[in-house]
Design an enzyme around this catalytic site. Structure first.
Site, short mmCIF file in Angstrom:
data_model
loop_
_atom_site.label_atom_id
_atom_site.label_comp_id
_atom_site.label_asym_id
_atom_site.label_seq_id
_atom_site.Cartn_x
_atom_site.Cartn_y
_atom_site.Cartn_z
N HIS A 27 31.51 -9.67 79.90
CA HIS A 27 30.70 -8.98 78.89
C HIS A 27 31.33 -7.66 78.45
O HIS A 27 30.68 -6.62 78.43
CB HIS A 27 29.28 -8.77 79.41
CG HIS A 27 28.53 -10.04 79.64
ND1 HIS A 27 28.37 -11.00 78.67
CD2 HIS A 27 27.93 -10.54 80.76
CE1 HIS A 27 27.69 -12.03 79.17
NE2 HIS A 27 27.42 -11.78 80.44
N LYS A 80 45.57 -18.11 37.15
CA LYS A 80 44.36 -18.50 36.42
C LYS A 80 44.52 -19.91 35.85
O LYS A 80 43.58 -20.72 35.88
CB LYS A 80 44.08 -17.51 35.30
CG LYS A 80 42.87 -17.88 34.45
CD LYS A 80 42.53 -16.81 33.43
CE LYS A 80 41.30 -17.24 32.61
NZ LYS A 80 40.84 -16.18 31.69
#
Length: 528
Positions: A285, A134
């Site tokens: 595909h 932090k």
């Protein structure tokens, strides 16, 4: 500068501490780490001396103290923070080096007790990591040994860490905490808790699917677009990708991989890995349009290409053996989007040097590559996720149940196993004609099994391949005899299907009437 060191995995920590000491950094440490550093002759201050409070509860409480968290969280540019530190006799901590109790490794061990799992949940470590991360503008937070070199390089060059590195270390730290907490949640929410069995030796039964599913991935790269050009996309990999998986591949040349390239490449790679002899798979595909085994890559490719040369145009090609010059020269004659193999000879790479757009992927395969599979499969649905164990079933000859009067020949049985491997990777409804270790016709992704059978026949005819005396694999049962009649009319003499239909006997009778052999596999391979 002061550094607090508290690590479970002590790999490289002594060398790092020595380098920090050489730069004049004061060392603070806890328990076992402090003892190790002292044994190496390094001046180290124990945390208990800093906090003036002893470690307690078997080490569960040692860093949860204002003199630790105040030193980490205080903003150096805020006068009130610095005044508070001075008032309470707290010194700043500029570098935190922490790795956490090995929770993931502990619960992965067979026979791990609940008590062992709980004991390996780190509390103080994550709290310190969060505090330091932090306050990244003032504190460097190091959570992995792989970061040691970058940290030391900047400290030696500049005497401090750059904002860029401190922020990157902070992000990595929060990522690590997320991973750690996710692993704990996954484990605990999978435990089928039985209070009456509770003891130090209690090994709980665990559900296959946890009550909360937390999965972590790391971004490999942003992609130009997704399945279509108006969609955005990125490619992610598992935190610890399995050896021999697509995510471990290295692109040797060619354009950037696209979303569709990656999806099709994975289909081809997983299919080719299912063969233990030299094989080639061509995918278009997401469906195999040609699969074959051969004495070498060239033979395997030549056979696979024959199945459907039209669909192979612009396809994805995968080999499970290194590509040599002969195979490279054959492949280079067609338009290929991606070519994958465990390796490429120098001559093969030279063949493709002029084809700068062809994407070459080298994916090293471990010795047991056939066993390296994803354990789980996911599918996204509206506001949810479907999760299942992966379809890793391997069919053995002994699994086949012959249900017709006519018996398959040894050659037909061999081809049936080959066809069944391929069918597992073809979209449902799947019909696969094969002969001599080669696909002869593939019908995929149709709403009707009859249409898949007809399409496979049409493709074989277009490729000028005869389906006479072929075998057929159907990924699911024939609900009526008509599907069987279509493949027999096309030339098949032996058929593999799961069985399990209420009309199985009708289909068996039809096979006997047509004079063909049929086997039941007892398992289906739907692939949607």
């Amino acid at each position: 500068m002061r550094a607090l060191i508290s690590v479970s995995d002590k790999t490289g920590i002594v060398d790092l501490a020595k380098e920090l000491h050489a730069l004049g950094v004061s060392l603070i440490s806890t328990g076992g780490t402090a003892k190790l550093l002292a044994e190496q002759g390094l001046p180290v201050t124990e945390v208990a001396e800093v906090t003036q409070f002893p470690e307690m509860l078997d080490g569960r409480v040692k860093t949860l103290h204002p003199k630790v968290h105040g030193g980490l969280l205080a903003r150096r540019d805020t006068p009130e923070h610095m005044a508070a530190l001075q008032a309470h006799g707290i010194e700043t901590i500029d570098l935190l080096i922490v790795n956490l109790y090995p929770f993931e490794a502990t619960v992965a061990k067979p026979g791990c007790t609940l008590a062992d799992a709980i004991e390996n949940i780190d509390i103080g470590g994550p709290a310190m990591v969060r505090s330091a991360a932090k306050n990244w503008k003032d504190v460097g937070i190091v959570t992995d040994a792989s970061q040691y070199a970058d940290v030391m390089a900047e400290l030696k060059a500049n005497g401090k860490l750059s904002d860029k590195l401190r922020f990157a270390l902070s992000v990595a730290a929060f990522n690590r905490i997320s991973q750690y907490d996710g692993a704990i949640s996954n484990y605990l929410s999978s435990v089928n808790f039985e209070a009456e069995k509770l003891s130090e030796e209690y090994v709980p039964e665990r559900a296959q699917f946890s009550g909360q599913f937390n999965e972590q991935y790391v971004k490999v790269q942003d992609l130009r677009y997704g399945e279509n050009s108006h969609q955005q996309a990125a490619w992610y990999r598992d935190l610890a990708p399995a050896a021999g998986s697509l995510a471990t591949g290295v692109q040797l040349q060619g354009k950037e991989l696209s979303y569709n390239n990656i999806a099709d490449a994975d289909a081809a790679w997983e299919c080719v890995k299912s063969f233990d002899t030299s094989a080639c798979v061509i995918v278009k595909h997401a469906n195999p349009c040609g699969v074959a085994v051969g004495a070498n890559p060239l033979e395997a490719y030549s056979k696979a290409f024959q199945t459907d040369p039209t669909s192979a145009f612009g396809g994805i090609i995968a080999f499970n053996r290194p590509v040599d010059k002969a195979a490279a020269e054959a492949v280079s004659k067609q338009f290929v989007e991606v070519l994958m193999a465990p390796d490429f000879s120098a001559e093969a790479l030279e063949v493709f040097k002029s084809k700068v757009n062809v994407r070459l992927m080298k994916i090293a395969l471990p010795a047991n590559y056939g066993d390296v599979r994803n354990a789980l499969e996911t599918k996204r649905v509206g506001s949810g996720l479907l999760l299942q164990s992966a379809d890793n079933h391997e069919l053995a000859l002994a699994d086949l149940k012959i249900v017709t009067v006519k018996q398959p020949t040894p050659e037909e049985l061999h081809d049936l196993l080959f066809a069944w491997k391929v069918a597992k990777f073809v979209k449902s409804n799947a019909i696969v004609f094969c002969k001599n270790g080669m696909t002869m016709g593939v019908g995929a992704g149709q709403m009707s099994r009859l249409d898949s059978a007809r399409i496979a026949s049409i493709k074989a005819e277009a490729a000028k391949l005869s389906l006479q005396n072929t075998v057929v694999a159907s990924d699911a049962f024939f609900p009526f005899r008509d599907g069987l009649d279509v493949v027999v009319d096309a030339g098949a003499t032996c058929v593999a299907q799961p069985g399990g239909s209420m009309r199985d006997q009708e289909v068996i009778d039809a096979a006997n009437e047509r004079g063909v052999a049929m086997v039941f596999t007892g398992v289906r391979h739907f692939r949607h």
